[in-house]
Design a protein around this motif. Structure first.
Motif, PDB file in Angstrom:
ATOM      1  N   LEU A  86     -42.742 -46.408  -6.650  1.00 10.66           N
ATOM      2  CA  LEU A  86     -42.193 -47.154  -5.666  1.00 10.66           C
ATOM      3  C   LEU A  86     -43.367 -47.282  -4.553  1.00 10.66           C
ATOM      4  CD1 LEU A  86     -38.884 -47.086  -6.604  1.00 10.66           C
ATOM      5  CD2 LEU A  86     -40.655 -48.846  -7.854  1.00 10.66           C
ATOM      6  N   GLU A  91     -39.074 -50.780  -2.235  1.00 11.06           N
ATOM      7  CA  GLU A  91     -38.078 -49.692  -1.866  1.00 11.06           C
ATOM      8  C   GLU A  91     -37.387 -50.206  -1.596  1.00 11.06           C
ATOM      9  OE1 GLU A  91     -39.725 -46.653  -1.273  1.00 11.06           O
ATOM     10  OE2 GLU A  91     -39.834 -45.525  -3.123  1.00 11.06           O
ATOM     11  N   ARG A  95     -33.071 -51.073  -1.516  1.00  7.47           N
ATOM     12  CA  ARG A  95     -32.234 -50.616  -1.255  1.00  7.47           C
ATOM     13  C   ARG A  95     -31.458 -52.154  -0.296  1.00  7.47           C
ATOM     14  NH1 ARG A  95     -32.387 -46.439   3.152  1.00  7.47           N
ATOM     15  NH2 ARG A  95     -30.851 -46.897   4.694  1.00  7.47           N
ATOM     16  N   TYR A 119     -35.485 -43.923   0.075  1.00  4.96           N
ATOM     17  CA  TYR A 119     -35.310 -44.683  -0.824  1.00  4.96           C
ATOM     18  C   TYR A 119     -34.825 -43.540  -1.883  1.00  4.96           C
ATOM     19  CZ  TYR A 119     -39.627 -45.186   2.768  1.00  4.96           C
ATOM     20  OH  TYR A 119     -40.037 -45.803   2.903  1.00  4.96           O
ATOM     21  N   ARG A 121     -34.697 -42.294  -4.858  1.00  2.00           N
ATOM     22  CA  ARG A 121     -35.539 -41.624  -6.363  1.00  2.00           C
ATOM     23  C   ARG A 121     -35.283 -41.560  -7.733  1.00  2.00           C
ATOM     24  NH1 ARG A 121     -37.376 -35.772  -3.488  1.00  2.00           N
ATOM     25  NH2 ARG A 121     -37.567 -35.912  -5.729  1.00  2.00           N
ATOM     26  N   ARG A 125     -31.629 -43.656  -9.252  1.00  4.88           N
ATOM     27  CA  ARG A 125     -31.672 -45.149 -10.138  1.00  4.88           C
ATOM     28  C   ARG A 125     -30.698 -45.091 -10.869  1.00  4.88           C
ATOM     29  NH1 ARG A 125     -36.728 -44.779  -7.689  1.00  4.88           N
ATOM     30  NH2 ARG A 125     -37.801 -43.846 -10.495  1.00  4.88           N
ATOM     31  N   THR A 214     -38.039 -50.892 -10.898  1.00  7.35           N
ATOM     32  CA  THR A 214     -38.572 -51.049  -9.085  1.00  7.35           C
ATOM     33  C   THR A 214     -37.446 -52.209  -8.812  1.00  7.35           C
ATOM     34  OG1 THR A 214     -40.329 -53.045  -9.946  1.00  7.35           O
ATOM     35  CG2 THR A 214     -40.746 -50.311 -10.303  1.00  7.35           C
TER      36      THR A 214
END
Length: 475
Positions: A86, A91, A95, A119, A121, A125, A214
């Motif tokens: 990403l 990201e 977020r 972030y 990871r 996710r 993503t």
């Protein structure tokens, strides 16, 4: 690193067929919330939600739980040290959407996804997608926990633990210890084998999509698809099952299981699938070496010698067992999906991905002859059989005070000697220095690997020839 062997009980694996289809035992919202409230009060928080879940499973660090995807299919979960593909802008957007979703669920980082970095990871996710799949059941759980129970911390730990458990189904060489085996027993009783298998397939698809996602929208879509498969009742069952097994030890698990709603219906379904050990006892005593799943829709729980629950095999296709009539125990499950099994008659076989017990012939007289000869030759070997070069190498190692090297060199010399004697006695076989040692050239002939019976040697040969189907002749 050589595989770690644990003492196992060679169990009788009985194939049984459920009497009728299995189904989810329905729990009402009120029953679910009463149980969640009671279990939540005894939930033990240790560190971050992610650390709590990992400690609960005695699992490896997070790198062991990242997905390896090949041609759109999740094959395994392997170490992955980078931050993913990403770009920072994407990201940041992900977020922001995640934090907005958390606003109605306690605010902030409600699932504890940022404890290990700024972030999301791969495993973050995947966990978020699972939380989205749980849907309104998470709101029910939060409401049941109440303010005094730190619902955000408990809830996020439950989601992480459920995700780690589901991830174990995708790991070819899992660390499925007591908790994971107990969860499997509990879920098979609660949901039925049909539903559990559907969840395994659905989770693999969701994990694949979450790994590649993503955007928050893509994660929501992946989670909602799994959520439709999961359903409210199975989601409630999974949350309660994880909470039931979250105490300091497994010693009080039986009492917790007995307090679950609709236990009588769970027990009836458990027995309908051919298993007559009471569910609370089965859950508490499922101290598993491994929970095994294969392509024939078979599920096995293999237990330790200390457990009264010897083991069980559930199969949707057969009531008589494998066509070869074999029973066995998985001794090593390699990362590539290949396994090494020890049959009830003592034979050891290496099975590549896609092969199972019913692929092993009923009789293997040639293999039995090879096994007997290998052990006889190994007993006949002695230092007097060493060559001049071997004696010199061993003498140098002994003079240097390196006992390990001495033992290693002697083992290698013994192995070479036995191997040569085998070649001379079984000249009808095709022998090779590459790949499997010996092949029976006759139509339908089998393959054989001659090796010393050490844990390291078993592990090395299994990893080196992951795609080969052969019998292990050891001494």
């Amino acid at each position: 690193m050589p595989p770690r062997f644990e003492p196992v009980l060679a169990v009788q694996v009985e194939m049984v067929e459920p009497r009728g289809s299995t189904h989810v035992v329905v729990v009402t919202r009120a029953e679910f919330q009463r149980a969640a409230q009671q279990l939540g009060r005894s939930f033990q928080m240790q560190g971050t939600p992610q650390e709590t879940a990992q400690r609960l499973f005695q699992s490896m660090p997070e790198e062991e739980l990242l997905a390896e995807v090949y041609r759109g299919r999740v094959l395994s979960l392997v170490p992955l040290g980078d931050k993913g593909s990403l770009v920072p802008e994407v990201e940041a957007a992900l977020r922001a959407k995640y934090l907005r979703w958390c606003e109605g669920r306690g605010g902030g980082d409600c699932l504890g996804l940022f404890w290990d970095g700024p972030y999301l990871r791969t495993d973050d996710r995947r966990t978020l997608a699972l939380a989205l799949a749980f849907g309104t059941v998470l709101d029910e759980t939060r409401e049941a926990l109440g303010r005094e129970l730190s619902p955000q911390a408990v809830l996020s730990s439950l989601v992480w633990a459920a995700g780690l458990y589901l991830a174990l189904w995708l790991v070819p060489e899992p660390s499925t210890k007591a908790l994971a085996a107990s969860l499997t027993v509990l879920l098979v009783a609660w949901l039925g084998l049909d539903t559990v298998w559907g969840l395994v397939d659905g989770w693999a698809r969701m994990a694949n999509r979450a790994h590649e996602a993503t955007t928050f929208a893509e994660l929501r879509e992946a989670g909602e698809e799994f959520g439709r498969l999961l359903g409210t009742d199975a989601a409630r069952a999974m949350i309660l099952a994880v909470a039931t097994l979250s105490g300091r030890t497994l010693g009080d698990v039986a009492a917790r299981v007995r307090s679950l709603p609709r236990l009588n219906l769970m027990q009836a379904q458990w027995e309908a699938q051919g298993l007559h050990v009471p569910v609370p006892v089965a859950v508490q005593e499922a101290v598993a070496v491994e929970v095994v799943a294969d392509s024939s829709r078979a599920l096995a729980v293999v237990t330790s010698p200390q457990s009264a629950l010897a083991g069980a095999m559930l199969n949707q296709n057969s009531s008589t067992g494998a066509s070869g009539g074999h029973t066995g125990t998985i001794e090593i499950r390699h990362r590539g999906g290949n396994v090494q099994v020890i049959l009830g008659n003592g034979q050891r076989w290496h099975l590549p991905r896609g092969k199972w017990l019913d692929d092993i012939p009923v009789e293997d007289r040639l293999g039995d002859e090879l096994q007997a000869a290998a052990r006889r030759f190994a007993r006949e070997w002695g230092p007097h059989e060493l060559s001049i070069a071997e004696r010199a190498a061993i003498s140098r190692a002994r003079a240097a005070g390196n006992a390990k090297s001495v033992a290693h060199l002697e083992g290698l010399a013994r192995g070479r000697w036995v191997h040569e004697k085998m070649k001379n006695q079984f000249r009808q076989l095709t022998w090779s220095h590459q790949g499997v040692d010996a092949v029976d050239p006759r139509p339908g002939g089998l393959k054989y690997e001659i090796l010393s019976g050490t844990a390291q040697n078993f592990g090395v040969h299994g990893r080196r020839m992951a795609t080969e189907f052969f019998r292990m002749i050891f001494f």
